[in-house]
Design a protein around this motif. Structure first.
Motif, PDB file in Angstrom:
ATOM      1  N   GLU A   5      11.206   6.636   0.835  1.00 19.58           N
ATOM      2  CA  GLU A   5      12.321   7.057   1.893  1.00 19.58           C
ATOM      3  C   GLU A   5      11.587   8.053   2.494  1.00 19.58           C
ATOM      4  OE1 GLU A   5      15.252   6.234   2.557  1.00 19.58           O
ATOM      5  OE2 GLU A   5      15.410   4.636   1.362  1.00 19.58           O
ATOM      6  N   ARG A   6      10.665   8.926   1.938  1.00 26.28           N
ATOM      7  CA  ARG A   6       9.714   9.984   2.707  1.00 26.28           C
ATOM      8  C   ARG A   6       9.114   9.249   3.958  1.00 26.28           C
ATOM      9  NH1 ARG A   6       9.008  12.150  -2.381  1.00 26.28           N
ATOM     10  NH2 ARG A   6       6.980  11.196  -2.542  1.00 26.28           N
ATOM     11  N   TRP A   7       8.383   8.257   3.546  1.00 19.29           N
ATOM     12  CA  TRP A   7       7.804   7.355   4.501  1.00 19.29           C
ATOM     13  C   TRP A   7       8.512   7.305   5.691  1.00 19.29           C
ATOM     14  CZ3 TRP A   7       4.961   3.893   0.476  1.00 19.29           C
ATOM     15  CH2 TRP A   7       4.098   4.773  -0.348  1.00 19.29           C
ATOM     16  N   LYS A   8       9.644   6.467   5.398  1.00 18.74           N
ATOM     17  CA  LYS A   8      10.749   6.030   6.458  1.00 18.74           C
ATOM     18  C   LYS A   8      11.169   7.347   7.289  1.00 18.74           C
ATOM     19  CE  LYS A   8      13.258   3.602   3.687  1.00 18.74           C
ATOM     20  NZ  LYS A   8      14.636   2.757   3.343  1.00 18.74           N
ATOM     21  N   GLN A   9      11.096   8.607   6.770  1.00 23.64           N
ATOM     22  CA  GLN A   9      11.595   9.592   7.426  1.00 23.64           C
ATOM     23  C   GLN A   9      10.452  10.222   8.383  1.00 23.64           C
ATOM     24  OE1 GLN A   9      14.595  11.216   7.620  1.00 23.64           O
ATOM     25  NE2 GLN A   9      15.290   9.560   6.349  1.00 23.64           N
ATOM     26  N   GLU A  10       9.143  10.041   8.017  1.00 24.38           N
ATOM     27  CA  GLU A  10       8.238  10.476   8.857  1.00 24.38           C
ATOM     28  C   GLU A  10       8.025   9.811   9.905  1.00 24.38           C
ATOM     29  OE1 GLU A  10       4.731   9.719   6.135  1.00 24.38           O
ATOM     30  OE2 GLU A  10       5.329  11.366   4.849  1.00 24.38           O
ATOM     31  N   LYS A  11       8.338   8.357   9.859  1.00 24.15           N
ATOM     32  CA  LYS A  11       8.277   7.728  11.171  1.00 24.15           C
ATOM     33  C   LYS A  11       9.387   6.271  11.143  1.00 24.15           C
ATOM     34  CE  LYS A  11       4.881   4.891  11.957  1.00 24.15           C
ATOM     35  NZ  LYS A  11       3.436   4.412  12.318  1.00 24.15           N
ATOM     36  N   HIS A  12      10.057   6.153  12.259  1.00 21.08           N
ATOM     37  CA  HIS A  12      11.048   5.113  11.885  1.00 21.08           C
ATOM     38  C   HIS A  12      10.396   3.791  11.765  1.00 21.08           C
ATOM     39  CE1 HIS A  12      14.273   2.140  12.771  1.00 21.08           C
ATOM     40  NE2 HIS A  12      15.151   3.094  12.896  1.00 21.08           N
ATOM     41  N   PRO A  13      10.535   2.834  10.757  1.00 20.63           N
ATOM     42  CA  PRO A  13       9.881   1.760  10.492  1.00 20.63           C
ATOM     43  C   PRO A  13       9.667   0.845  11.728  1.00 20.63           C
ATOM     44  CG  PRO A  13      11.574   2.081   9.092  1.00 20.63           C
ATOM     45  CD  PRO A  13      11.786   3.370   9.625  1.00 20.63           C
ATOM     46  N   LEU A  14      10.640   0.479  12.448  1.00 20.96           N
ATOM     47  CA  LEU A  14      10.514  -0.216  13.660  1.00 20.96           C
ATOM     48  C   LEU A  14       9.375   0.206  14.598  1.00 20.96           C
ATOM     49  CD1 LEU A  14      14.431  -1.369  14.427  1.00 20.96           C
ATOM     50  CD2 LEU A  14      12.183  -2.900  13.265  1.00 20.96           C
ATOM     51  N   ASP A  15       8.906   1.364  14.434  1.00 27.90           N
ATOM     52  CA  ASP A  15       8.132   1.809  15.439  1.00 27.90           C
ATOM     53  C   ASP A  15       6.698   1.151  15.324  1.00 27.90           C
ATOM     54  OD1 ASP A  15       9.825   3.426  17.054  1.00 27.90           O
ATOM     55  OD2 ASP A  15       9.184   5.322  15.593  1.00 27.90           O
ATOM     56  N   GLY A  38      -1.695   7.067   7.475  1.00 28.38           N
ATOM     57  CA  GLY A  38      -1.181   7.318   6.034  1.00 28.38           C
ATOM     58  C   GLY A  38      -0.947   6.399   5.046  1.00 28.38           C
ATOM     59  N   ASP A  39      -0.698   6.295   3.848  1.00 27.71           N
ATOM     60  CA  ASP A  39      -0.357   5.053   2.944  1.00 27.71           C
ATOM     61  C   ASP A  39       0.933   4.471   3.175  1.00 27.71           C
ATOM     62  OD1 ASP A  39      -2.682   5.925   1.538  1.00 27.71           O
ATOM     63  OD2 ASP A  39      -1.559   6.798  -0.118  1.00 27.71           O
ATOM     64  N   GLY A  40       1.802   5.346   3.805  1.00 31.72           N
ATOM     65  CA  GLY A  40       3.155   4.700   4.131  1.00 31.72           C
ATOM     66  C   GLY A  40       3.122   3.811   5.040  1.00 31.72           C
ATOM     67  N   GLU A  41       2.064   3.696   5.977  1.00 35.40           N
ATOM     68  CA  GLU A  41       2.130   2.668   6.944  1.00 35.40           C
ATOM     69  C   GLU A  41       1.811   0.985   6.263  1.00 35.40           C
ATOM     70  OE1 GLU A  41       1.405   2.062  11.362  1.00 35.40           O
ATOM     71  OE2 GLU A  41       2.509   3.230   9.680  1.00 35.40           O
ATOM     72  N   TRP A  42       1.706   1.215   5.053  1.00 25.17           N
ATOM     73  CA  TRP A  42       1.497  -0.415   4.386  1.00 25.17           C
ATOM     74  C   TRP A  42       2.920  -0.688   4.242  1.00 25.17           C
ATOM     75  CZ3 TRP A  42      -2.864  -1.760   6.069  1.00 25.17           C
ATOM     76  CH2 TRP A  42      -3.887  -1.146   6.013  1.00 25.17           C
ATOM     77  N   GLU A  43       3.934   0.325   3.784  1.00 21.87           N
ATOM     78  CA  GLU A  43       5.289  -0.098   3.503  1.00 21.87           C
ATOM     79  C   GLU A  43       5.827  -0.281   4.929  1.00 21.87           C
ATOM     80  OE1 GLU A  43       8.730  -0.652   1.372  1.00 21.87           O
ATOM     81  OE2 GLU A  43       6.624  -0.214   0.651  1.00 21.87           O
ATOM     82  N   ARG A  44       5.734   0.536   5.916  1.00 19.42           N
ATOM     83  CA  ARG A  44       6.396   0.240   7.118  1.00 19.42           C
ATOM     84  C   ARG A  44       5.834  -1.016   7.940  1.00 19.42           C
ATOM     85  NH1 ARG A  44       5.405   6.170   7.343  1.00 19.42           N
ATOM     86  NH2 ARG A  44       3.306   5.780   8.501  1.00 19.42           N
ATOM     87  N   LEU A  45       4.688  -1.451   7.567  1.00 19.18           N
ATOM     88  CA  LEU A  45       4.312  -2.872   8.104  1.00 19.18           C
ATOM     89  C   LEU A  45       5.367  -4.116   7.739  1.00 19.18           C
ATOM     90  CD1 LEU A  45       0.485  -2.335   8.094  1.00 19.18           C
ATOM     91  CD2 LEU A  45       2.073  -3.004  10.005  1.00 19.18           C
ATOM     92  N   LYS A  46       5.926  -3.615   6.610  1.00 18.07           N
ATOM     93  CA  LYS A  46       6.967  -4.776   6.328  1.00 18.07           C
ATOM     94  C   LYS A  46       7.942  -5.056   7.291  1.00 18.07           C
ATOM     95  CE  LYS A  46       6.339  -3.715   1.525  1.00 18.07           C
ATOM     96  NZ  LYS A  46       6.810  -3.272   0.327  1.00 18.07           N
ATOM     97  N   TRP A  47       8.513  -4.169   8.172  1.00 16.32           N
ATOM     98  CA  TRP A  47       9.442  -4.141   9.177  1.00 16.32           C
ATOM     99  C   TRP A  47       8.695  -5.077  10.260  1.00 16.32           C
ATOM    100  CZ3 TRP A  47       9.996  -0.730   5.744  1.00 16.32           C
ATOM    101  CH2 TRP A  47      11.237  -0.181   4.957  1.00 16.32           C
ATOM    102  N   ALA A  48       7.594  -5.432  10.416  1.00 18.14           N
ATOM    103  CA  ALA A  48       6.923  -6.221  11.195  1.00 18.14           C
ATOM    104  C   ALA A  48       6.785  -7.509  10.832  1.00 18.14           C
ATOM    105  CB  ALA A  48       5.793  -5.791  11.761  1.00 18.14           C
ATOM    106  N   GLY A  49       7.326  -7.955   9.419  1.00 14.12           N
ATOM    107  CA  GLY A  49       7.259  -9.135   8.653  1.00 14.12           C
ATOM    108  C   GLY A  49       5.861  -9.217   8.146  1.00 14.12           C
ATOM    109  N   MET A  50       5.139  -8.193   7.517  1.00 15.01           N
ATOM    110  CA  MET A  50       3.744  -8.239   7.258  1.00 15.01           C
ATOM    111  C   MET A  50       3.623  -7.511   5.843  1.00 15.01           C
ATOM    112  SD  MET A  50       2.229  -7.138  10.854  1.00 15.01           S
ATOM    113  CE  MET A  50       0.479  -7.138  10.349  1.00 15.01           C
ATOM    114  N   TYR A  51       3.346  -8.164   4.972  1.00 20.14           N
ATOM    115  CA  TYR A  51       2.794  -7.676   3.610  1.00 20.14           C
ATOM    116  C   TYR A  51       1.299  -7.706   3.335  1.00 20.14           C
ATOM    117  CZ  TYR A  51       7.209  -7.439   1.317  1.00 20.14           C
ATOM    118  OH  TYR A  51       8.541  -7.335   0.824  1.00 20.14           O
ATOM    119  N   ALA A  52       0.419  -6.673   3.090  1.00 20.98           N
ATOM    120  CA  ALA A  52      -0.886  -6.668   2.740  1.00 20.98           C
ATOM    121  C   ALA A  52      -1.023  -7.406   1.531  1.00 20.98           C
ATOM    122  CB  ALA A  52      -1.364  -5.065   2.672  1.00 20.98           C
ATOM    123  N   HIS A  53      -2.262  -8.353   1.658  1.00 20.79           N
ATOM    124  CA  HIS A  53      -2.531  -8.768   0.298  1.00 20.79           C
ATOM    125  C   HIS A  53      -2.941  -8.006  -0.812  1.00 20.79           C
ATOM    126  CE1 HIS A  53      -3.205 -13.358   2.031  1.00 20.79           C
ATOM    127  NE2 HIS A  53      -1.931 -12.917   1.993  1.00 20.79           N
ATOM    128  N   GLY A  54      -2.554  -8.018  -1.645  1.00 19.62           N
ATOM    129  CA  GLY A  54      -3.097  -7.081  -2.790  1.00 19.62           C
ATOM    130  C   GLY A  54      -4.558  -7.502  -3.269  1.00 19.62           C
TER     131      GLY A  54
END
Length: 568
Positions: A5-15, A38-54
Motif C-alpha cells: 500500500e505504501r508503494w501504491k501511495q508513492e506512485k499511482h500504479p498505472l503510471d 525502488g523496490d516497489g516498482e516490481w509490484e507496480r509493474l503488475k499493473w502493466a501485466g508484467m511479473y518479474a521472474h523470480g
C-alpha cells in the motif's frame, strides 16, 4: 498500511505503463530500474501485466487480458506470433531446450481466460503493445490490485443452454475498469465473472463478483438480467460466494460492479495482505450488511431478486458440439495444463479463418482449453486433421481432459514444486493405467505449486498443493535418489462447483510426488468396485470416510504417508 500500500501511495500504479516505455527506450537493466524507482516498482509493474521472474532476473511473464475468453482469429494470430517471436529463453538458461517438454516460445492459457508468456524482456514490451493495440488487445491490469480479466462462458452465444449472450456486458464492464485510475488501486485483486449461461461455466461461486442469469416479472412483463453472488474465492481461507437479494438489469451491470468496487475500496483491509481479499470483507460484514453498503453506493435502482436460471456447473467444452445455427459446430481442443507453442496457437487462428465462417472465433476456457467456433459441419474433419488439432485432441482421456496446472516453480516466485510438466506427464500416464467407468468423461485433477490456488485445486475431484517433503528413514531407503527432502504435495479429494458445490477435503498431507500415482491407482480401484450406478468420483470420495480414503491410499507400494512438510 502494509508495504504494498505504501508503494501504491508513492506512485499511482498505472503510471508504470509510461515508465515501461521509458525503461525500454533507455535500455535499463533490472538493477538500473530498481535504483531509479525502488523496490516497489516490481509490484507496480503488475499493473502493466508484467511479473518479474523470480529465478531468471532480467525477464518477465507478460499476461494478456481476454475478456470472456473471446478472440478474433486476427487477435489470436497476433498473440501466437508474439509468443513465437519474443517468449524465447536465452542460451544461458537453456535456449530452445530450456524446457524438455515444450522447448521454447510457448504460451499458457490460464484459469482466468488470460494468456501468459515467459522470457519477455522489457525492451520488447513497447513493440508487443503496439502490435496488440493494432488488434484491440491489452496487458494493462492483467495483474495488480484492480479488476482482473472478466470471465464468461467460452461458448457464449453458441449454445442453447444459455439464457442470453452476456458478452456485451462483459466487454462493457472490462472497458470501464481497464485503465480507470479511480478503481485501479483497490485493497487487493478484484475478480469478476459475468455470464448468461445456465451452467455457470464462468465459476461465479469462487469469484469476488459473479453475475449469473435471472428472470424477473415486473408489472406483468418478463425481464432478463442477473443475480449477484459476492465474496467467493480460493487460496487460504476459501469461501463460496453469497447471493444478494438483487436483480441487475444488463444496462445497470457496469454501475453495479462499480458500486461493489467502491465498497471494497472504502471498506477493505489495507493493512494485512493475508486477509485483504473481498471475501473477508463479505464474511466480516455479513452478506446483508454488504448488500446495504453496495446499495448505498449504487446510483441505479436494484429491485429484489427474481428467478435464478442457473441449473448447475459444467465448465468443460472439449469435443465437437452443435451450435444454435443450423449446420455450424464449435470444437473444443484439450490443452493439458494450458501450455502450447505460440506457432501452434497462431496455426489454430489461421485454421479458424480457413475452416470457419466470417464469425469464427477462438475462445479460451477456464479449464485451460480453447475452442474454435462457427465451423460448418462439412469442414470439421479437415479442421481436426490439422497438425495442431491432432496434438491437442478433441476426444482425450478423462484425466487429460480434466488436468489443470499453475505456473509452478519453473517461473513463479511462490511455486514450491514444478507443475506443468508433471501435470501433463501424470494425466497421460493415468489415462493409460486407470480404467475409468465409460460414462465418466472427465476427472478433474488440479495442481497448484503452492497454497495460492492458481490452479483451483479446492474445486477439483483431485487437488494438489505443493510442498517440500522430508522423508522418513524407511521411505528414504526406497526413494530412487535416496534424498531426504523431495518434492511433494498435500492431497485433496471431493471438490466441485454447482448445485452440490463443496471444497475438497485435504485427505493426506505431505505426500511425496512419486507416491501419488500409486495412491490414485488404489483409490480408483476401490471406486470402480464400490461406486453406485452413475456415481462420480468426487461423490464417492464424499461418501467414503476420510480415514478409509487414507487407508486405501496407503495400500500402495509407495511412501504415501511416510513424510512430513519439510518446514515442520
Amino acid at each position: 498500511m502494509n508495504k504494498v500500500e505504501r508503494w501504491k501511495q508513492e506512485k499511482h500504479p498505472l503510471d508504470v505503463v509510461d515508465d515501461v516505455r521509458e525503461y525500454a527506450a533507455e535500455g535499463l537493466t533490472f538493477d538500473e530500474i530498481e535504483a531509479r524507482a525502488g523496490d516497489g516498482e516490481w509490484e507496480r509493474l503488475k499493473w502493466a501485466g508484467m511479473y518479474a521472474h523470480g529465478t531468471h532476473r532480467g525477464y518477465f511473464m507478460l499476461r494478456t487480458k481476454v475478456p470472456g475468453g473471446r478472440l478474433t482469429p486476427e487477435q489470436a494470430e497476433v498473440i501466437g506470433e508474439v509468443a513465437d517471436e519474443y517468449a524465447t529463453a536465452p542460451e544461458e538458461f537453456g535456449g530452445d531446450e530450456q524446457n524438455p517438454t515444450w522447448g521454447d516460445a510457448y504460451l499458457d492459457i490460464t484459469t482466468r481466460q488470460d494468456v501468459q508468456m515467459h522470457w519477455i524482456e522489457i525492451e520488447d514490451v513497447p513493440e508487443i503493445w503496439d502490435r496488440y493495440d493494432a488488434v484491440g488487445l491489452t496487458t494493462v491490469q492483467g495483474c495488480g490490485d484492480g479488476a482482473r480479466n472478466v470471465l464468461s462462458c467460452p461458448a457464449a452465444g453458441l449454445d442453447d443452454h444459455e439464457a442470453f449472450d452476456a458478452q456485451p456486458v462483459v466487454d462493457a464492464v472490462s472497458d470501464f475498469f481497464t485503465g480507470n485510475r479511480e478503481y485501479a488501486n483497490l485493497p487487493r485483486k478484484f475478480k469478476l465473472t459475468i455470464t448468461g449461461c445456465r451452467r455457470d461455466c464462468a465459476q461465479s461461486q469462487i469469484n469476488d463478483v459473479g453475475l449469473v442469469p435471472a428472470r424477473k416479472v415486473v408489472d406483468g412483463e418478463v425481464y432478463y438480467g442477473f443475480h449477484a453472488r459476492v465474496g467467493g474465492g480460493l487460496s487460504d481461507g476459501p469461501r463460496m460466494a453469497s447471493a444478494l437479494d438483487a436483480f441487475i438489469r444488463p444496462e445497470d451491470a457496469v454501475e453495479f460492479c462499480r458500486a461493489v468496487a467502491q465498497t471494497f475500496k472504502e471498506l477493505g483491509d489495507r493493512h494485512n495482505r493475508g486477509v485483504c481479499r473481498m471475501r473477508y470483507l463479505v464474511q466480516q460484514l455479513g452478506p446483508e450488511a454488504f448488500e446495504r453498503a453496495v446499495r448505498d453506493r449504487c446510483s441505479v435502482d436494484l429491485p429484489s431478486a427474481g428467478e435464478d436460471l442457473t441449473t448447475g456447473y459444467t465448465g468443460d467444452h472439449v469435443g465437437v458440439h452443435d451450435q444454435r445455427e443450423e449446420g455450424l459446430r464449435y470444437v473444443g481442443f484439450n490443452v493439458v495444463a494450458g501450455r502450447m507453442g505460440g506457432d501452434e496457437f497462431a496455426a489454430a487462428a489461421r485454421a479458424a479463418r480457413e475452416y470457419g465462417t466470417d464469425d469464427s472465433t477462438i475462445r479460451l476456457a477456464t479449464d485451460q482449453n480453447f475452442l474454435v467456433t462457427h465451423v460448418p459441419a462439412g469442414n470439421v474433419d479437415a479442421l481436426l486433421d490439422e497438425p495442431f488439432a491432432r496434438e491437442y485432441g478433441h476426444d482425450p482421456g478423462p484425466f487429460a481432459r480434466g488436468a489443470v496446472g499453475c505456473t509452478g516453480s519453473e517461473f513463479c516466485n511462490y511455486g514450491i514444486i514444478e507443475t506443468k510438466r508433471r501435470v501433463k506427464r501424470w494425466a497421460e500416464e493415468l489415462d493409460r493405467r486407470i480404467d475409468v467407468p465409460d460414462e465418466i468423461e472427465v476427472v478433474r485433477m488440479h495442481m497448484s505449486g503452492c497454497s495460492a490456488s492458481c490452479a483451483q485445486p479446492q474445486i477439483a475431484d483431485i487437488g494438489f498443493r505443493g510442498e517440500t517433503v522430508k522423508l522418513s528413514e524407511d521411505a528414504r531407503s526406497t526413494n530412487a535418489e535416496g534424498d531426504a527432502i523431495v518434492e511433494g504435495m498435500d492431497f485433496g479429494l471431493g471438490g466441485s462447483l454447482g448445485s452440490d458445490n463443496r471444497f475438497l477435503d485435504w485427505v493426506e498431507a505431505a505426500v511425496p510426488a512419486e507416491a501419488v500415482l500409486p495412491a490414485l491407482e488404489q483409490l480408483f480401484a476401490a471406486y470402480a468396485e464400490e461406486r453406485d450406478e452413475g456415481e462420480r468420483f468426487y461423490e464417492w470420495c464424499r461418501r467414503v470416510d476420510n480415514d478409509r480414503l487414507r487407508a486405501i491410499m496407503r495400500r500402495a507400494d509407495a511412501a504415501v504417508s511416510r513424510g512430513v512438510a519439510a518446514d515442520d
